[in-house]
Scaffold this active site. Structure first.
Site, PDB file in Angstrom:
ATOM      1  N   LYS A 159      81.175  85.874  32.869  1.00 58.27           N
ATOM      2  CA  LYS A 159      81.412  84.514  32.381  1.00 58.27           C
ATOM      3  C   LYS A 159      82.924  84.328  32.196  1.00 58.27           C
ATOM      4  O   LYS A 159      83.644  84.291  33.176  1.00 58.27           O
ATOM      5  CB  LYS A 159      80.654  84.289  31.076  1.00 58.27           C
ATOM      6  CG  LYS A 159      79.259  84.928  31.033  1.00 58.27           C
ATOM      7  CD  LYS A 159      78.197  84.166  31.783  1.00 58.27           C
ATOM      8  CE  LYS A 159      76.852  84.888  31.855  1.00 58.27           C
ATOM      9  NZ  LYS A 159      76.224  85.289  30.629  1.00 58.27           N
ATOM     10  N   ASP A 203      79.115  88.433  20.157  1.00 56.78           N
ATOM     11  CA  ASP A 203      78.831  88.258  21.579  1.00 56.78           C
ATOM     12  C   ASP A 203      80.020  87.462  22.118  1.00 56.78           C
ATOM     13  O   ASP A 203      80.105  86.247  21.942  1.00 56.78           O
ATOM     14  CB  ASP A 203      77.515  87.497  21.774  1.00 56.78           C
ATOM     15  CG  ASP A 203      77.147  87.357  23.248  1.00 56.78           C
ATOM     16  OD1 ASP A 203      78.051  87.422  24.100  1.00 56.78           O
ATOM     17  OD2 ASP A 203      75.948  87.168  23.546  1.00 56.78           O
ATOM     18  N   PHE A 217      69.946  84.469  22.045  1.00 53.99           N
ATOM     19  CA  PHE A 217      70.146  84.419  23.496  1.00 53.99           C
ATOM     20  C   PHE A 217      69.103  85.348  24.100  1.00 53.99           C
ATOM     21  O   PHE A 217      68.792  86.391  23.523  1.00 53.99           O
ATOM     22  CB  PHE A 217      71.574  84.826  23.905  1.00 53.99           C
ATOM     23  CG  PHE A 217      71.770  84.659  25.387  1.00 53.99           C
ATOM     24  CD1 PHE A 217      71.893  83.398  25.938  1.00 53.99           C
ATOM     25  CD2 PHE A 217      71.749  85.751  26.232  1.00 53.99           C
ATOM     26  CE1 PHE A 217      71.998  83.232  27.306  1.00 53.99           C
ATOM     27  CE2 PHE A 217      71.866  85.582  27.614  1.00 53.99           C
ATOM     28  CZ  PHE A 217      71.995  84.319  28.147  1.00 53.99           C
ATOM     29  N   THR A 218      68.591  84.963  25.265  1.00 54.06           N
ATOM     30  CA  THR A 218      67.439  85.673  25.853  1.00 54.06           C
ATOM     31  C   THR A 218      67.600  87.195  25.890  1.00 54.06           C
ATOM     32  O   THR A 218      66.826  87.925  25.259  1.00 54.06           O
ATOM     33  CB  THR A 218      67.196  85.144  27.276  1.00 54.06           C
ATOM     34  OG1 THR A 218      68.436  85.191  27.986  1.00 54.06           O
ATOM     35  CG2 THR A 218      66.702  83.712  27.237  1.00 54.06           C
ATOM     36  N   ARG A 225      66.006  75.473  30.057  1.00 48.13           N
ATOM     37  CA  ARG A 225      66.259  76.119  28.771  1.00 48.13           C
ATOM     38  C   ARG A 225      65.361  75.408  27.770  1.00 48.13           C
ATOM     39  O   ARG A 225      65.778  74.485  27.081  1.00 48.13           O
ATOM     40  CB  ARG A 225      67.739  75.985  28.370  1.00 48.13           C
ATOM     41  CG  ARG A 225      68.622  77.054  28.988  1.00 48.13           C
ATOM     42  CD  ARG A 225      68.311  78.419  28.409  1.00 48.13           C
ATOM     43  NE  ARG A 225      69.106  79.501  28.987  1.00 48.13           N
ATOM     44  CZ  ARG A 225      68.584  80.616  29.519  1.00 48.13           C
ATOM     45  NH1 ARG A 225      67.291  80.761  29.640  1.00 48.13           N
ATOM     46  NH2 ARG A 225      69.365  81.586  29.933  1.00 48.13           N
ATOM     47  N   TYR A 253      85.361 109.424  40.417  1.00 48.13           N
ATOM     48  CA  TYR A 253      84.190 109.429  39.527  1.00 48.13           C
ATOM     49  C   TYR A 253      84.646 109.376  38.068  1.00 48.13           C
ATOM     50  O   TYR A 253      84.067 108.664  37.261  1.00 48.13           O
ATOM     51  CB  TYR A 253      83.323 110.674  39.759  1.00 48.13           C
ATOM     52  CG  TYR A 253      82.022 110.582  39.010  1.00 48.13           C
ATOM     53  CD1 TYR A 253      80.903 109.987  39.600  1.00 48.13           C
ATOM     54  CD2 TYR A 253      81.907 111.020  37.691  1.00 48.13           C
ATOM     55  CE1 TYR A 253      79.715 109.851  38.912  1.00 48.13           C
ATOM     56  CE2 TYR A 253      80.720 110.879  36.981  1.00 48.13           C
ATOM     57  CZ  TYR A 253      79.630 110.299  37.599  1.00 48.13           C
ATOM     58  OH  TYR A 253      78.458 110.149  36.904  1.00 48.13           O
ATOM     59  N   PHE A 297      60.993  83.341  32.118  1.00 50.80           N
ATOM     60  CA  PHE A 297      61.564  82.202  32.854  1.00 50.80           C
ATOM     61  C   PHE A 297      62.174  82.617  34.194  1.00 50.80           C
ATOM     62  O   PHE A 297      62.260  81.815  35.107  1.00 50.80           O
ATOM     63  CB  PHE A 297      62.631  81.501  31.993  1.00 50.80           C
ATOM     64  CG  PHE A 297      63.776  82.386  31.604  1.00 50.80           C
ATOM     65  CD1 PHE A 297      63.674  83.223  30.510  1.00 50.80           C
ATOM     66  CD2 PHE A 297      64.950  82.406  32.348  1.00 50.80           C
ATOM     67  CE1 PHE A 297      64.732  84.055  30.150  1.00 50.80           C
ATOM     68  CE2 PHE A 297      66.005  83.231  32.004  1.00 50.80           C
ATOM     69  CZ  PHE A 297      65.882  84.067  30.903  1.00 50.80           C
TER      70      PHE A 297
END
Ligand code: PLP
Length: 470
Positions: A271, A228, A137-138, A395, A85, A462
């Site tokens: 990513k 980001d 970005f969303t 998009r 943990y 979306f």
């Protein structure tokens, strides 16, 4: 085919080909269903490719998020998970990898990118403050808005034009930023939010010169600069390829130099970092770190696992090191470019220059007879699925959501359908099949009808919206 024929075909190519720096050790069979079954599946999914079952999909280009193939080293790392943990050994491997390759001092693990976005937004934005960024970005913008921030797009104008061949279309327009600072005052700016290769602009990079200039401007005004870093390794490739002085520098070095101009970063490790799940947040400011480390316990899990299993953190630590290999990133972007060049040769309208992770089809140019409110990009995604079982995503106007004040749709300039290439998953032959299906949809474009939205969720619509044919 006789050897003679092969040679003739070979001689048509002048360039030397790239190839993947790996070979395939395990395969996963693909499923192909009939066109009638695809028609049914599409109606059941409300013409939204996010609502299709993956079993009904042939080549899945919905996203490159968490869909990559891990290496044998990463799978071996999974067996070394320390599922304690607190204080898992794998956390310390992850921490060291982020420190080594990205150069930040303090690391907080999160279950994925938006977990990290949530924490940084809550910690660094006061209600009413502005958050300028290089296109939205969303999930990033949503978390900034939920924290009371006001997103302002300060990307260069070229980013909104799918045909302009600017080498660094992700750059921040320093004049736009400066006028915002002048108009509102530096204390009204929470931080500048800069993304490496801008997803919504078509995977377009930011130059080293731009981040340096940005650092100068933010320093002068006492404003923080956060990155980001989700696709920052891909961004480093474009700097190596296009910016003078970087051709001989390794990707790893370029990545670290770029990060050194920022105060911290959040990451969707699904990513660039080559894992199926995971994320992190890293900063240099000790005090901010203390707050983030405290917040992560509330929303994600203890600060040494952040919603992840030990094995996931181990795979991430190994993935980070693999992701900066020059041959890896060369073949990754080479594959995307291969698909883009094929489509361009056939006269199919796509966003140029081809970016790092996807081909963006210009749906407005496909369907000039459709109004934007008839969802051209959503329509094209549906048509591609019908034709061949290939899954892409919208998009455009559906992704752009509604204006928080007026309640009207946002009408983005770009109306795109994204073919996103997962890392290390598909072959060049798959890319050929994809290109041929896009060509079929293009040839059929005049007969294609648009869609209307019949169900609209409140957040990130979306993902779950439903449509019907007009
Ligand atoms: C995917 C992505 C995110 C969000 O990360 P998740 O892991 O999907 O939560 C944030 N920013 C960019 C640029 C992304 O591509």
């Amino acid at each position: 085919m006789s050897p003679h024929t092969l040679m003739t075909i070979g001689q048509q190519f002048e360039r030397r080909s790239w190839a993947e720096p790996w070979k395939i050790k395990m395969v996963e069979p693909l499923n192909i269903i009939s066109r009638e079954d695809r028609e049914k599946a599409l109606i059941n999914a409300g013409f939204n490719t996010f609502l299709l079952r993956s079993e009904d999909v042939y080549i899945d280009l919905l996203t490159d998020s968490g869909t990559g193939a891990m290496s044998d080293r990463q799978w071996a790392g999974m067996m070394l998970g320390d599922e304690a943990y607190a204080g898992s050994r794998n956390f310390y491997h992850l921490e060291a990898a982020v420190q080594d390759f990205y150069g930040y001092s303090y690391v907080v693990p999160t279950h994925q990118g938006r977990g990290a976005e949530h924490l940084i937004s809550q910690a660094a934005i006061k209600p009413g403050q502005f958050v300028p960024g290089n296109m939205y970005f969303t999930t990033t913008r949503l978390h900034q808005e939920l924290a009371g921030g006001i997103f302002v797009d300060v990307i260069i104008d070229e980013a909104h034009d799918p045909q302009i061949l600017h080498p660094f279309k992700g750059n921040i327009d320093l004049e736009k930023l400066e006028s915002l600072i002048k108009r509102e005052g530096a204390e009204k700016i929470a931080y500048v939010s800069v993304a490496g290769t801008v997803n919504m602009a078509g995977g377009q990079p930011v130059s080293m010169a731009n981040i340096k200039a940005l650092r100068e401007m933010t320093d002068k005004n006492g404003i923080k600069l956060y990155l980001d870093a989700t696709r920052m390794v891909e961004n480093a490739f474009f700097i190596q390829e296009r910016e003078s002085g970087y051709a001989d520098k390794p990707i790893a070095e370029i990545l670290k130099e770029f990060c050194s101009f920022t105060d911290g970063a959040w990451m969707s490790a699904k990513k660039d970092n080559l894992v199926n799940i995971g994320g992190w947040l890293a900063v240099n400011d000790r005090e901010l770190f203390e707050e983030l480390r405290n917040l992560v316990v509330v929303y994600e899990g203890l600060h040494t696992y952040g919603g992840l299993a030990g094995r996931d953190m181990e795979a991430m630590a190994i993935g980070i090191a693999e992701s900066v290999h020059d041959e890896h990133i060369f073949s990754r972007i080479g594959q995307v470019r291969y698909l883009g060049e094929l489509l361009t040769t056939w006269g199919i309208p796509i966003v140029h220059p081809v970016g790092g992770h996807a081909i963006f089809l210009d749906a407005k140019a496909f369907y000039p007879h459709l109004k934007q409110i008839e969802f051209p990009a959503q329509t094209l995604a549906a048509e591609l699925y019908l034709d061949s079982g290939i899954r892409s995503m919208e998009r455009g106007i559906a992704s752009a959501g509604r204006n928080a004040e007026t309640g009207d749709h946002n009408y983005p300039k770009l109306e795109l359908t994204r073919l996103t290439i997962p890392r290390r998953v598909y072959t060049q032959a798959h890319m050929d099949v994809v290109a041929e299906s896009v060509r079929a949809a293009f040839e059929n474009r005049g007969k294609t009808r648009g869609l209307k939205m019949v169900y609209e969720p409140k957040y990130l619509r979306f993902f779950q919206a439903r449509f019907e044919r007009i």
